[in-house]
Design a protein around this motif. Structure first.
Motif, PDB file in Angstrom:
ATOM      1  N   PRO A   1       6.518   4.227  -8.067  1.00  0.00           N
ATOM      2  CA  PRO A   1       7.577   5.209  -8.288  1.00  0.00           C
ATOM      3  C   PRO A   1       7.904   6.082  -7.078  1.00  0.00           C
ATOM      4  O   PRO A   1       9.004   6.632  -6.997  1.00  0.00           O
ATOM      5  CB  PRO A   1       7.028   6.064  -9.435  1.00  0.00           C
ATOM      6  CG  PRO A   1       5.545   5.947  -9.326  1.00  0.00           C
ATOM      7  CD  PRO A   1       5.283   4.565  -8.785  1.00  0.00           C
ATOM      8  N   SER A   2       6.965   6.198  -6.136  1.00  0.00           N
ATOM      9  CA  SER A   2       7.218   7.115  -5.026  1.00  0.00           C
ATOM     10  C   SER A   2       6.348   6.787  -3.819  1.00  0.00           C
ATOM     11  O   SER A   2       5.425   5.983  -3.886  1.00  0.00           O
ATOM     12  CB  SER A   2       6.960   8.562  -5.465  1.00  0.00           C
ATOM     13  OG  SER A   2       5.599   8.733  -5.824  1.00  0.00           O
ATOM     14  N   PHE A   3       6.671   7.452  -2.724  1.00  0.00           N
ATOM     15  CA  PHE A   3       5.885   7.347  -1.502  1.00  0.00           C
ATOM     16  C   PHE A   3       5.969   8.690  -0.790  1.00  0.00           C
ATOM     17  O   PHE A   3       6.830   9.521  -1.100  1.00  0.00           O
ATOM     18  CB  PHE A   3       6.401   6.211  -0.596  1.00  0.00           C
ATOM     19  CG  PHE A   3       7.840   6.362  -0.192  1.00  0.00           C
ATOM     20  CD1 PHE A   3       8.208   7.091   0.931  1.00  0.00           C
ATOM     21  CD2 PHE A   3       8.846   5.776  -0.946  1.00  0.00           C
ATOM     22  CE1 PHE A   3       9.539   7.228   1.299  1.00  0.00           C
ATOM     23  CE2 PHE A   3      10.173   5.896  -0.592  1.00  0.00           C
ATOM     24  CZ  PHE A   3      10.522   6.631   0.538  1.00  0.00           C
ATOM     25  N   ARG A   4       5.064   8.890   0.136  1.00  0.00           N
ATOM     26  CA  ARG A   4       5.084  10.121   0.929  1.00  0.00           C
ATOM     27  C   ARG A   4       4.596   9.818   2.337  1.00  0.00           C
ATOM     28  O   ARG A   4       3.867   8.852   2.563  1.00  0.00           O
ATOM     29  CB  ARG A   4       4.250  11.218   0.287  1.00  0.00           C
ATOM     30  CG  ARG A   4       2.769  11.002   0.352  1.00  0.00           C
ATOM     31  CD  ARG A   4       1.991  12.200  -0.232  1.00  0.00           C
ATOM     32  NE  ARG A   4       0.584  12.061   0.030  1.00  0.00           N
ATOM     33  CZ  ARG A   4      -0.243  11.246  -0.623  1.00  0.00           C
ATOM     34  NH1 ARG A   4       0.214  10.498  -1.599  1.00  0.00           N
ATOM     35  NH2 ARG A   4      -1.520  11.179  -0.299  1.00  0.00           N
TER      36      ARG A   4
ATOM     37  N   PRO B   1     -10.570   5.277 -13.168  1.00  0.00           N
ATOM     38  CA  PRO B   1      -9.908   6.379 -12.477  1.00  0.00           C
ATOM     39  C   PRO B   1      -9.811   6.050 -10.992  1.00  0.00           C
ATOM     40  O   PRO B   1     -10.474   5.146 -10.499  1.00  0.00           O
ATOM     41  CB  PRO B   1     -10.865   7.564 -12.723  1.00  0.00           C
ATOM     42  CG  PRO B   1     -12.194   6.917 -12.946  1.00  0.00           C
ATOM     43  CD  PRO B   1     -11.903   5.597 -13.618  1.00  0.00           C
ATOM     44  N   ASP B   2      -8.949   6.792 -10.265  1.00  0.00           N
ATOM     45  CA  ASP B   2      -8.866   6.591  -8.823  1.00  0.00           C
ATOM     46  C   ASP B   2     -10.251   6.794  -8.224  1.00  0.00           C
ATOM     47  O   ASP B   2     -10.942   7.772  -8.527  1.00  0.00           O
ATOM     48  CB  ASP B   2      -7.897   7.590  -8.187  1.00  0.00           C
ATOM     49  CG  ASP B   2      -6.450   7.273  -8.543  1.00  0.00           C
ATOM     50  OD1 ASP B   2      -6.188   6.142  -9.005  1.00  0.00           O
ATOM     51  OD2 ASP B   2      -5.598   8.149  -8.333  1.00  0.00           O
ATOM     52  N   LEU B   3     -10.670   5.867  -7.403  1.00  0.00           N
ATOM     53  CA  LEU B   3     -11.974   5.934  -6.768  1.00  0.00           C
ATOM     54  C   LEU B   3     -11.798   6.202  -5.287  1.00  0.00           C
ATOM     55  O   LEU B   3     -10.788   5.807  -4.699  1.00  0.00           O
ATOM     56  CB  LEU B   3     -12.725   4.614  -6.967  1.00  0.00           C
ATOM     57  CG  LEU B   3     -13.005   4.244  -8.423  1.00  0.00           C
ATOM     58  CD1 LEU B   3     -13.583   2.838  -8.495  1.00  0.00           C
ATOM     59  CD2 LEU B   3     -13.947   5.241  -9.053  1.00  0.00           C
TER      60      LEU B   3
ATOM     61  N   GLU C   1      -3.169   5.106  -4.804  1.00  0.00           N
ATOM     62  CA  GLU C   1      -2.370   5.286  -3.593  1.00  0.00           C
ATOM     63  C   GLU C   1      -2.865   4.340  -2.513  1.00  0.00           C
ATOM     64  O   GLU C   1      -4.067   4.248  -2.264  1.00  0.00           O
ATOM     65  CB  GLU C   1      -2.430   6.734  -3.119  1.00  0.00           C
ATOM     66  CG  GLU C   1      -1.757   7.679  -4.094  1.00  0.00           C
ATOM     67  CD  GLU C   1      -1.638   9.095  -3.565  1.00  0.00           C
ATOM     68  OE1 GLU C   1      -0.738   9.805  -4.038  1.00  0.00           O
ATOM     69  OE2 GLU C   1      -2.419   9.493  -2.684  1.00  0.00           O
ATOM     70  N   LYS C   2      -1.905   3.647  -1.879  1.00  0.00           N
ATOM     71  CA  LYS C   2      -2.238   2.663  -0.847  1.00  0.00           C
ATOM     72  C   LYS C   2      -1.250   2.757   0.309  1.00  0.00           C
ATOM     73  O   LYS C   2      -0.073   3.031   0.113  1.00  0.00           O
ATOM     74  CB  LYS C   2      -2.175   1.230  -1.408  1.00  0.00           C
ATOM     75  CG  LYS C   2      -3.094   0.957  -2.578  1.00  0.00           C
ATOM     76  CD  LYS C   2      -4.530   0.864  -2.150  1.00  0.00           C
ATOM     77  CE  LYS C   2      -5.427   0.518  -3.348  1.00  0.00           C
ATOM     78  NZ  LYS C   2      -6.808   0.435  -2.990  1.00  0.00           N
ATOM     79  N   ARG C   3      -1.770   2.472   1.489  1.00  0.00           N
ATOM     80  CA  ARG C   3      -0.935   2.359   2.691  1.00  0.00           C
ATOM     81  C   ARG C   3      -0.438   0.922   2.797  1.00  0.00           C
ATOM     82  O   ARG C   3      -1.021   0.011   2.206  1.00  0.00           O
ATOM     83  CB  ARG C   3      -1.758   2.694   3.931  1.00  0.00           C
ATOM     84  CG  ARG C   3      -2.205   4.130   3.992  1.00  0.00           C
ATOM     85  CD  ARG C   3      -3.131   4.376   5.143  1.00  0.00           C
ATOM     86  NE  ARG C   3      -2.492   4.101   6.428  1.00  0.00           N
ATOM     87  CZ  ARG C   3      -3.013   4.411   7.606  1.00  0.00           C
ATOM     88  NH1 ARG C   3      -4.190   5.000   7.662  1.00  0.00           N
ATOM     89  NH2 ARG C   3      -2.383   4.122   8.722  1.00  0.00           N
ATOM     90  N   TYR C   4       0.612   0.721   3.583  1.00  0.00           N
ATOM     91  CA  TYR C   4       1.131  -0.630   3.761  1.00  0.00           C
ATOM     92  C   TYR C   4       0.053  -1.551   4.322  1.00  0.00           C
ATOM     93  O   TYR C   4      -0.046  -2.711   3.906  1.00  0.00           O
ATOM     94  CB  TYR C   4       2.370  -0.649   4.678  1.00  0.00           C
ATOM     95  CG  TYR C   4       2.836  -2.067   4.898  1.00  0.00           C
ATOM     96  CD1 TYR C   4       3.681  -2.682   3.988  1.00  0.00           C
ATOM     97  CD2 TYR C   4       2.364  -2.819   5.972  1.00  0.00           C
ATOM     98  CE1 TYR C   4       4.061  -3.994   4.143  1.00  0.00           C
ATOM     99  CE2 TYR C   4       2.736  -4.131   6.140  1.00  0.00           C
ATOM    100  CZ  TYR C   4       3.588  -4.715   5.229  1.00  0.00           C
ATOM    101  OH  TYR C   4       3.944  -6.025   5.384  1.00  0.00           O
ATOM    102  N   SER C   5      -0.760  -1.051   5.232  1.00  0.00           N
ATOM    103  CA  SER C   5      -1.803  -1.896   5.841  1.00  0.00           C
ATOM    104  C   SER C   5      -2.749  -2.455   4.770  1.00  0.00           C
ATOM    105  O   SER C   5      -3.255  -3.571   4.902  1.00  0.00           O
ATOM    106  CB  SER C   5      -2.594  -1.120   6.891  1.00  0.00           C
ATOM    107  OG  SER C   5      -3.208   0.021   6.314  1.00  0.00           O
TER     108      SER C   5
ATOM    109  N   LYS D   1       2.539   5.347  -3.913  1.00  0.00           N
ATOM    110  CA  LYS D   1       1.876   5.688  -5.175  1.00  0.00           C
ATOM    111  C   LYS D   1       2.155   4.568  -6.175  1.00  0.00           C
ATOM    112  O   LYS D   1       3.306   4.331  -6.551  1.00  0.00           O
ATOM    113  CB  LYS D   1       2.399   7.023  -5.712  1.00  0.00           C
ATOM    114  CG  LYS D   1       1.693   7.510  -6.945  1.00  0.00           C
ATOM    115  CD  LYS D   1       2.204   8.895  -7.329  1.00  0.00           C
ATOM    116  CE  LYS D   1       1.403   9.459  -8.480  1.00  0.00           C
ATOM    117  NZ  LYS D   1       1.820  10.835  -8.766  1.00  0.00           N
ATOM    118  N   ILE D   2       1.109   3.875  -6.617  1.00  0.00           N
ATOM    119  CA  ILE D   2       1.231   2.754  -7.542  1.00  0.00           C
ATOM    120  C   ILE D   2       0.861   3.236  -8.941  1.00  0.00           C
ATOM    121  O   ILE D   2      -0.199   3.825  -9.143  1.00  0.00           O
ATOM    122  CB  ILE D   2       0.296   1.596  -7.136  1.00  0.00           C
ATOM    123  CG1 ILE D   2       0.559   1.174  -5.699  1.00  0.00           C
ATOM    124  CG2 ILE D   2       0.450   0.422  -8.096  1.00  0.00           C
ATOM    125  CD1 ILE D   2      -0.538   0.283  -5.123  1.00  0.00           C
TER     126      ILE D   2
END
Length: 160
Positions: A6-9, A138-140, A36-40, A23-24
């Protein structure tokens, strides 16, 4: 399983050039969590996935400029990529599930030992057919790994 971005920053860093974080949103069994993940990280996942499953095209690694319109196109491309991996493959590799912080639970006894999953009753026919059971984590923190044990001969995620 449904997956959206839905979004990125944009993140700035003193140690390296700035970068974009995507943001996935992962929806599964009526529950939602975010990763949350980076393109790399997407690119590294793609390189590993294409060795063992059918993979769609991933957006280009190189972006000429970082204007919002270009980043929005990349966001849409990465979202389409994740959705295509899910749609085009009957079995999802463990590394893909780990990327999304989704834990594969191969059998009911393991699900019951998990705490949250024991509230979901599975039909006997689903168990007999070996239908995979999933649970959201949950996010780890970055670099966290999860160990799983196998308690049955039921199908497991495709190993890469």
């Amino acid at each position: 399983m449904e997956v959206y971005i839905p979004s990125f920053r944009y993140e700035e860093s003193d140690l390296e050039r700035g970068y974009t974080v995507f943001k996935i949103e992962v929806l599964m069994n009526g529950r939602k969590h975010f990763v949350e993940k980076r393109y790399s990280e997407f690119h590294a996942l793609h390189k590993k996935l294409k060795k063992c499953i059918k993979t769609p095209e991933i957006p280009s690694k190189h972006v000429r400029n970082w204007v919002p319109k270009v980043l929005e196109q990349r966001r849409q491309g990465l979202e389409t990529y994740l959705q295509a991996v899910i749609l085009e493959n009957e079995e999802l590799p463990k590394l893909f599930l780990d990327f999304l912080n989704v834990r594969h639970l191969p059998s009911l006894p393991k699900a019951e030992s998990c705490g949250e999953a024991n509230h979901h009753k599975l039909s006997k026919s689903m168990q007999e057919r070996g239908v995979p059971i999933f649970s959201l984590l949950p996010d780890l923190p970055e670099g966290t790994t999860l160990k799983t044990t196998r308690r049955s001969s039921r199908p497991h995620p495709k190993a890469c």
